[in-house]
Design a protein around this motif. Structure first.
Motif, PDB file in Angstrom:
ATOM      1  N   PRO A 148       0.790  -1.245   0.000  1.00 22.29           N
ATOM      2  CA  PRO A 148       0.000   0.000   0.000  1.00 22.29           C
ATOM      3  C   PRO A 148       0.821   1.294   0.000  1.00 22.29           C
ATOM      4  N   ASP A 152       0.604   4.025  -3.038  1.00 28.45           N
ATOM      5  CA  ASP A 152       0.229   5.422  -2.806  1.00 28.45           C
ATOM      6  C   ASP A 152       1.266   6.370  -3.412  1.00 28.45           C
ATOM      7  N   LYS A 170      -7.858   5.218 -13.646  1.00 26.62           N
ATOM      8  CA  LYS A 170      -8.764   4.371 -12.879  1.00 26.62           C
ATOM      9  C   LYS A 170      -8.220   2.951 -12.897  1.00 26.62           C
ATOM     10  N   PHE A 181      -9.585  -2.680  -4.150  1.00 28.62           N
ATOM     11  CA  PHE A 181     -10.039  -1.292  -4.183  1.00 28.62           C
ATOM     12  C   PHE A 181     -10.140  -0.795  -5.621  1.00 28.62           C
ATOM     13  N   HIS A 182     -11.176   0.022  -5.856  1.00 28.61           N
ATOM     14  CA  HIS A 182     -11.260   0.807  -7.098  1.00 28.61           C
ATOM     15  C   HIS A 182     -10.631   2.159  -6.807  1.00 28.61           C
ATOM     16  N   ILE A 183      -9.715   2.572  -7.658  1.00 25.79           N
ATOM     17  CA  ILE A 183      -8.999   3.835  -7.482  1.00 25.79           C
ATOM     18  C   ILE A 183      -9.280   4.729  -8.682  1.00 25.79           C
ATOM     19  N   ASP A 184      -9.611   5.994  -8.394  1.00 21.93           N
ATOM     20  CA  ASP A 184     -10.117   6.890  -9.427  1.00 21.93           C
ATOM     21  C   ASP A 184      -9.477   8.264  -9.281  1.00 21.93           C
ATOM     22  N   GLU A 193      -9.436   9.058  -5.377  1.00 20.56           N
ATOM     23  CA  GLU A 193     -10.523   8.399  -4.648  1.00 20.56           C
ATOM     24  C   GLU A 193     -10.269   6.901  -4.540  1.00 20.56           C
ATOM     25  N   TYR A 194     -10.308   6.382  -3.325  1.00 24.92           N
ATOM     26  CA  TYR A 194     -10.155   4.952  -3.052  1.00 24.92           C
ATOM     27  C   TYR A 194     -11.502   4.419  -2.565  1.00 24.92           C
ATOM     28  N   THR A 195     -12.037   3.398  -3.240  1.00 26.52           N
ATOM     29  CA  THR A 195     -13.308   2.801  -2.841  1.00 26.52           C
ATOM     30  C   THR A 195     -13.136   1.295  -2.717  1.00 26.52           C
ATOM     31  N   GLU A 196     -13.389   0.746  -1.526  1.00 24.94           N
ATOM     32  CA  GLU A 196     -13.283  -0.694  -1.354  1.00 24.94           C
ATOM     33  C   GLU A 196     -14.409  -1.387  -2.103  1.00 24.94           C
TER      34      GLU A 196
END
Length: 261
Positions: A148, A152, A170, A181-184, A193-196
């Motif tokens: 991680p 980052d 993305k 995670f989806h990263i946008d 934006e990090y979305t699990e």
């Protein structure tokens, strides 16, 4: 097919096409279909739609003509068109459909405006035109698990212009604790934006589900990005140590078969 409702959605990268479509995919009582032509099987949007809305029929591109010819009555179909596709394509011209363009409010005139039946204001991004057409670079990452902090750092460098001008980024990334995670990122909007994703933790070996990265921009140093990506991935022995630790913390978690195209 005449009794079905087909919506073509086009627009500039980062304007919000997938977000606009997603608001119509929540109704589980409808026959819903989604297609992202021109992106093949390894499309981040295609896979994420399948994860978020498992009741939606995600159409593989090689089956598109067959599926579109045999749609159930009153089906709702959303075709998301990448910025790189030719809007004058014969296939698109023959489809009975509504044409929607999702565009930045500051973009007053474009090929999308001329093409669309309706223009929806989206994210107010810069450099939204097609001249010159930006590059689209994709990297499959299935089986890779990322450290991680290293990921980052890479994403901050990448979106900050260290490897070319990035307009849109993305991806779907696997973490050592088994989560995905989806990263946008959209140029001009704040932060990354990090979305699990709502998926089972993968704690047995390398994940056998889709992960990958898509970058849109200009003068992208593709080889350097690829090498830096791989340098951020965990080796087998390190991954095994992480997974052993998390298995002890989450003894009830099981790896399960999930969405595939």
């Amino acid at each position: 097919m005449a009794s079905s409702n087909i919506t073509l959605v086009a627009g500039s990268p980062g304007a919000g096409k997938t977000t606009w479509i997603s608001q119509f995919l929540t109704d589980q009582s409808q026959d819903l279909f989604y297609l992202c032509p021109g992106m093949g099987r390894d499309s981040v949007d295609l896979v994420r739609i399948g994860y978020r809305f498992p009741w939606v029929s995600v159409i593989p591109e090689n089956q598109a003509q067959t599926v579109l010819a045999g749609l159930p009555r009153q089906a709702q179909v959303y075709l998301e068109l990448g910025f790189h596709l030719d809007l004058a394509s014969p296939l698109l011209a023959t489809l009975p459909c509504q044409r929607v363009a999702v565009l930045p409010p500051s973009l007053n005139q474009s090929e999308w405006h001329d093409w669309a039946d309706e223009v929806i204001p989206g994210n107010d991004i810069q450099d939204a035109g097609r001249d010159p057409l930006p590059e689209l670079w994709r990297s499959p990452l299935t089986g890779q698990v990322f450290d991680p902090p290293s990921l980052d750092e890479l994403l901050i460098e990448l979106t900050g212009g260290a490897y070319g001008k990035v307009m849109r980024l993305k991806g779907i990334f696997e973490m050592p604790d088994g989560r995905a995670f989806h990263i946008d990122f959209v140029q001009g909007l704040p932060g990354i934006e990090y979305t699990e994703l709502n998926l089972p933790r993968w704690l047995q070996g390398r994940p056998n589900r889709f992960s990958g990265l898509e970058v849109v921009g200009h003068h992208l140093e593709q080889e350097t990005i690829s090498k830096t990506l791989l340098a951020s991935c965990l080796a087998d022995d390190v991954l095994a140590q992480y997974q052993h630790q998390y298995q002890r913390l989450h003894p009830d978690e099981e790896t399960k078969e999930v969405f595939s195209i």
